[in-house]
Design a protein around this motif. Structure first.
Motif, PDB file in Angstrom:
ATOM      1  N   MET B  55      28.220 -52.386  29.851  1.00  0.00           N
ATOM      2  CA  MET B  55      28.241 -50.918  29.802  1.00  0.00           C
ATOM      3  C   MET B  55      28.952 -50.364  31.030  1.00  0.00           C
ATOM      4  O   MET B  55      29.064 -51.032  32.049  1.00  0.00           O
ATOM      5  CB  MET B  55      26.808 -50.375  29.838  1.00  0.00           C
ATOM      6  N   PRO B  56      29.393 -49.079  30.956  1.00  0.00           N
ATOM      7  CA  PRO B  56      29.865 -48.444  32.186  1.00  0.00           C
ATOM      8  C   PRO B  56      28.690 -48.309  33.162  1.00  0.00           C
ATOM      9  O   PRO B  56      27.564 -48.076  32.717  1.00  0.00           O
ATOM     10  CB  PRO B  56      30.354 -47.072  31.726  1.00  0.00           C
ATOM     11  N   PRO B  57      28.944 -48.464  34.483  1.00  0.00           N
ATOM     12  CA  PRO B  57      27.844 -48.487  35.447  1.00  0.00           C
ATOM     13  C   PRO B  57      26.918 -47.277  35.360  1.00  0.00           C
ATOM     14  O   PRO B  57      25.710 -47.416  35.473  1.00  0.00           O
ATOM     15  CB  PRO B  57      28.561 -48.512  36.806  1.00  0.00           C
ATOM     16  N   THR B  58      27.500 -46.084  35.152  1.00  0.00           N
ATOM     17  CA  THR B  58      26.649 -44.898  35.148  1.00  0.00           C
ATOM     18  C   THR B  58      25.656 -44.952  33.996  1.00  0.00           C
ATOM     19  O   THR B  58      24.464 -44.697  34.167  1.00  0.00           O
ATOM     20  CB  THR B  58      27.509 -43.626  35.045  1.00  0.00           C
ATOM     21  N   SER B  59      26.137 -45.317  32.789  1.00  0.00           N
ATOM     22  CA  SER B  59      25.231 -45.418  31.653  1.00  0.00           C
ATOM     23  C   SER B  59      24.188 -46.485  31.909  1.00  0.00           C
ATOM     24  O   SER B  59      23.004 -46.313  31.586  1.00  0.00           O
ATOM     25  CB  SER B  59      26.004 -45.780  30.380  1.00  0.00           C
ATOM     26  N   ALA B  60      24.625 -47.601  32.496  1.00  0.00           N
ATOM     27  CA  ALA B  60      23.703 -48.706  32.736  1.00  0.00           C
ATOM     28  C   ALA B  60      22.585 -48.285  33.671  1.00  0.00           C
ATOM     29  O   ALA B  60      21.410 -48.537  33.403  1.00  0.00           O
ATOM     30  CB  ALA B  60      24.466 -49.894  33.329  1.00  0.00           C
ATOM     31  N   ILE B  61      22.953 -47.608  34.771  1.00  0.00           N
ATOM     32  CA  ILE B  61      21.902 -47.251  35.738  1.00  0.00           C
ATOM     33  C   ILE B  61      20.984 -46.188  35.156  1.00  0.00           C
ATOM     34  O   ILE B  61      19.796 -46.169  35.440  1.00  0.00           O
ATOM     35  CB  ILE B  61      22.489 -46.796  37.096  1.00  0.00           C
ATOM     36  N   ILE B  62      21.525 -45.318  34.294  1.00  0.00           N
ATOM     37  CA  ILE B  62      20.660 -44.313  33.666  1.00  0.00           C
ATOM     38  C   ILE B  62      19.604 -45.013  32.825  1.00  0.00           C
ATOM     39  O   ILE B  62      18.409 -44.728  32.923  1.00  0.00           O
ATOM     40  CB  ILE B  62      21.491 -43.343  32.801  1.00  0.00           C
ATOM     41  N   MET B  63      20.036 -45.980  32.014  1.00  0.00           N
ATOM     42  CA  MET B  63      19.063 -46.668  31.169  1.00  0.00           C
ATOM     43  C   MET B  63      18.046 -47.428  32.012  1.00  0.00           C
ATOM     44  O   MET B  63      16.840 -47.325  31.779  1.00  0.00           O
ATOM     45  CB  MET B  63      19.772 -47.626  30.212  1.00  0.00           C
ATOM     46  N   LEU B  64      18.529 -48.160  33.011  1.00  0.00           N
ATOM     47  CA  LEU B  64      17.607 -48.973  33.798  1.00  0.00           C
ATOM     48  C   LEU B  64      16.644 -48.118  34.622  1.00  0.00           C
ATOM     49  O   LEU B  64      15.453 -48.429  34.722  1.00  0.00           O
ATOM     50  CB  LEU B  64      18.382 -49.917  34.718  1.00  0.00           C
ATOM     51  N   SER B  65      17.151 -47.012  35.196  1.00  0.00           N
ATOM     52  CA  SER B  65      16.223 -46.197  35.987  1.00  0.00           C
ATOM     53  C   SER B  65      15.218 -45.514  35.061  1.00  0.00           C
ATOM     54  O   SER B  65      14.067 -45.317  35.438  1.00  0.00           O
ATOM     55  CB  SER B  65      16.972 -45.180  36.850  1.00  0.00           C
ATOM     56  N   CYS B  66      15.628 -45.203  33.834  1.00  0.00           N
ATOM     57  CA  CYS B  66      14.673 -44.606  32.893  1.00  0.00           C
ATOM     58  C   CYS B  66      13.603 -45.612  32.482  1.00  0.00           C
ATOM     59  O   CYS B  66      12.453 -45.238  32.236  1.00  0.00           O
ATOM     60  CB  CYS B  66      15.381 -44.063  31.661  1.00  0.00           C
ATOM     61  N   ILE B  67      13.968 -46.891  32.415  1.00  0.00           N
ATOM     62  CA  ILE B  67      12.949 -47.913  32.163  1.00  0.00           C
ATOM     63  C   ILE B  67      11.910 -47.878  33.272  1.00  0.00           C
ATOM     64  O   ILE B  67      10.705 -47.961  33.034  1.00  0.00           O
ATOM     65  CB  ILE B  67      13.607 -49.313  32.096  1.00  0.00           C
ATOM     66  N   TYR B  68      12.407 -47.680  34.493  1.00  0.00           N
ATOM     67  CA  TYR B  68      11.521 -47.610  35.651  1.00  0.00           C
ATOM     68  C   TYR B  68      10.580 -46.403  35.537  1.00  0.00           C
ATOM     69  O   TYR B  68       9.373 -46.526  35.728  1.00  0.00           O
ATOM     70  CB  TYR B  68      12.401 -47.543  36.894  1.00  0.00           C
ATOM     71  N   TRP B  69      11.136 -45.218  35.203  1.00  0.00           N
ATOM     72  CA  TRP B  69      10.261 -44.036  35.045  1.00  0.00           C
ATOM     73  C   TRP B  69       9.219 -44.300  33.967  1.00  0.00           C
ATOM     74  O   TRP B  69       8.048 -43.978  34.110  1.00  0.00           O
ATOM     75  CB  TRP B  69      11.025 -42.765  34.687  1.00  0.00           C
ATOM     76  N   GLY B  70       9.684 -44.882  32.855  1.00  0.00           N
ATOM     77  CA  GLY B  70       8.779 -45.159  31.747  1.00  0.00           C
ATOM     78  C   GLY B  70       7.651 -46.078  32.183  1.00  0.00           C
ATOM     79  O   GLY B  70       6.480 -45.842  31.859  1.00  0.00           O
TER      80      GLY B  70
END
Lengths: 173, 506
Positions: B55-70
């Motif tokens: 994935m593009p880095p920005t999309s990737a970090i959005i998904m991964l950081s949202c996993i963290y919030w979740g």
């Protein structure tokens, strides 16, 4: 049944927390000593062009040795954890029922690959420890691994290990 | 107000359908990870990291950081309904959350937990928005001695602020450094500590360590305790939500205090777990109802949740601004940055504007989306926990094995994961902290590099760490934190009469 097992287990307490503390500290001490030894071999001093390879790890090894020696001494001469068991036999048997099959599972991954080994592992775990009818285990194991297969091989294009015997080779992935 | 325009630019980056979809997927996955035993923020993100390589880095970090919030949200569900903390940072939530559920006030407790988590995270994100660029700009002047001093500060605060034995913290941390040293020395090219095993040339990857220590170790622990999930039912309806919201403003002081504690503990790498205990302890001491804590007080749910979420979020500040993660999960995200080809550190703010501000904007949106999702889907997530452990456990082990394999496509990594699992189990039982081990493993090489460069500058003289007010100040602060327990004991002896309040260890 679990309660009964735990009750019997209390009589046959295995290792005490104190023994375990000392054993772990000893292992750490040996690791520290290995690090010091290897750093010394590589050169832990100042070379002609700056610090040598062992310069930094040498002190790391030294700190591991010191801290584990203190922990061991505290466990040996301190009062805490003397009579407390690290783990009693009953719970430890439950830990082993997860750990030993997991070792066999990883061993089988080497030959038949992640997907097939995982399906068999989930099925056996459910039937053996969960006392489910065998067909339920097979269905859950299969469904989950089909989902994994689709997710990794098809959607995300991340190929997983298929084993030395490659039993899924006919699928062409 | 440069930050505000940058932030709006960030919102523009985030608000694409693809990124919003990833955000939703991330939150839902995160809550599931937070609910399941054995899967947590750090190893959940580590396992899913390889899926984002393309994935593009920005999309990737959005998904991964949202996993963290979740995951941060999810921990509260199991604490309140099942009295089983899904995550270490939600242990303090069980003290008052579970009694509330037993009294049939589960909905109220859950709403309070989610809302105060949201408040904590929100305050932390606002702080990141305005403080992180300043810190990054300041850090641009840093040379190797300053960076090493900051690393020193990070590690000293673990020893000084940790609740357990400082010697065990030191041993765990140094073990991390030693594992980081294994493999090729990047400066001289020599092979270190591999003793002829060529497979070890790559060194130990911290992702494998994280998956093993936190994943397999946790499963072994749960198995030993012989968990049986018998939970309270989760009923949340809009009426309960609004009634609880009406009660929350009364606790503004607790919220504020816990936010402050959380932000502080997140930036200095205390982490979410001590932050939640500290918030709970302080609230108990300060509140007029302090004596009733533990019997189902709403305030006793609000305080630890706010603290934990504020700390978990602000742990990303040093990761973004300095390239030094404040928690194991932040460390995994940092590992992601390296894999996506971004250089973490102060330059990130000037060179990768889209990425940084996209991430910060996604923190705002992710937390709002997270709050809505958990409030509406609690019964669904609670149902996951009713799946028997004998089905969940093998599936989690399989997921961990796949996650470990995908990091480098290496069979050896799965074995290492199992080994780290056993180490994690033993360390947890003996109170060796795992977070310093992971952080040392991540930062080991860079700490060593900055140390060597400093030594080269000064020709081996340690006084380089006190050569000017900046590096001297950071080093002094590091030493102060290192010896804080001794100083604290000294103060306590001077001010006799007030007995120190002991708080439970992780």
């Amino acid at each position: 049944m679990d309660d009964k097992e735990a009750w019997i287990g209390r009589d046959r307490a295995g290792v005490s927390t104190r023994t375990m503390e000392i054993a772990v500290a000893l292992v750490l001490f040996v690791i520290g000593a290995i690090v010091i030894f290897d750093s010394y071999r590589l050169g832990s001093k100042w070379g002609s062009d700056g610090p040598q390879s062992g310069y930094f790890p040498f002190y790391i090894g030294l700190l591991i040795c010191i801290s584990s020696a203190v922990t061991a001494a505290q466990a040996m001469f301190g009062k805490s954890g003397a009579g407390k068991p690290f783990v009693t036999w009953g719970p430890f048997k439950r830990v082993l029922t997860v750990l030993l099959p997991a070792v066999l599972y990883v061993l089988s991954v080497k030959f038949v690959g992640l997907y097939i080994a995982s399906a068999i592992y989930i099925a056996i775990f459910m039937v053996w420890l969960g006392k489910y009818p065998w067909w339920k285990g097979v269905v859950v194991g299969l469904v989950i691994n089909v989902i994994f297969f689709l997710m990794f091989e098809v959607w995300f294009k991340v190929p997983l290990f298929k084993g030395e015997w490659n039993p899924l080779g006919f699928l062409g992935y | 107000m440069v930050e505000l325009s940058a932030l709006f630019h960030g919102f523009a980056v985030v608000l694409t359908p693809f990124n919003l979809l990833l955000m939703m997927i991330g939150i839902v996955l995160g809550v599931i990870i937070g609910v399941l035993p054995g899967l947590g923020g750090a190893n959940g993100v580590a396992i899913l990291l390889p899926l984002t390589f393309t994935m593009p880095p920005t999309s990737a970090i959005i998904m991964l950081s949202c996993i963290y919030w979740g995951a941060l949200f999810g921990g509260a569900i199991t604490s309140i309904l099942f009295n089983i903390p899904g995550e270490p940072w939600s242990v303090a939530t069980t003290f008052d959350g579970y009694p509330m559920a037993q009294q049939g006030r589960a909905g109220e407790a859950l709403t309070a937990a989610f809302t105060s988590s949201f408040v904590g995270a929100f305050v932390a994100v606002v702080m990141i928005t305005f403080l992180a660029p300043l810190v990054a700009q300041f850090a641009l002047q840093f040379g190797p001695p300053e960076f090493f001093a900051v690393y020193l500060l990070t590690f000293c605060s673990f020893i000084g602020m940790g609740k357990g034995s400082p010697w065990k913290t030191l041993a765990a941390m140094m073990l991390g450094f030693a594992l980081a040293a294994v493999g090729m020395d990047t400066v001289t090219g020599q092979l270190r500590l591999i003793f002829g095993f060529t497979e070890l040339m790559r060194g130990f990857d911290f992702l494998i360590a994280v998956i093993g220590l936190f994943g397999i170790g946790e499963i072994l622990l749960s198995m030993e305790e012989g968990l049986k999930f018998t939970g309270k039912s989760a009923k949340i309806n809009p009426k309960v939500v609004f009634e609880t919201w009406a009660k929350l403003p009364k606790y503004w002081m607790t919220l504020l205090r816990s936010c402050a504690i959380g932000c502080w503990m997140g930036i200095t790498p205390g982490g979410a777990t001590p932050a939640s205990f500290m918030s709970y302890g302080v609230a108990k001491r300060m509140s007029p109802d302090g004596a009733k804590f533990g019997t189902g007080q709403l305030e006793g749910v609000v305080a630890p949740e706010t603290g934990a979420h504020a700390a978990g979020t602000s742990a990303l500040l040093p990761m973004l601004a300095l390239g030094i993660p404040g928690s194991p999960t932040a460390a995994v995200l940092l590992g992601g940055l390296l894999i996506w080809g971004l250089q973490p550190g102060p330059l990130l703010f000037t060179e990768q504007k889209d990425f940084v501000w996209g991430l910060i904007a996604s923190m705002y949106l992710g937390n709002i989306a997270g709050l809505l999702i958990v409030l509406t889907c609690v019964p669904l997530f609670a149902a996951i926990l009713r799946i028997p452990f004998s089905i969940i456990a093998p599936i989690i082990i399989v997921i961990c094995a796949i996650g470990a394999y995908t990091v480098h496509n290496a069979m050896l990594d799965i074995w290492l994961m199992l080994l780290f699992g056993v180490v994690g189990y033993v360390f947890k039982k003996l109170d060796y902290p795992l977070a310093p081990l992971v952080l040392a493993l991540v930062l080991g090489d860079r700490a060593e590099d900055s140390f060597r460069q400093s030594m080269l500058i000064s020709q081996g003289n340690m006084r380089v760490f006190f050569s000017n007010w900046l590096v001297g100040g950071i080093t002094a602060l590091a030493l102060l934190l290192l010896f804080w327990p001794l100083l604290g004991r000294g103060f306590a002896r001077v001010r006799r009469g007030r007995t120190p309040v002991s708080e439970p260890v992780e």
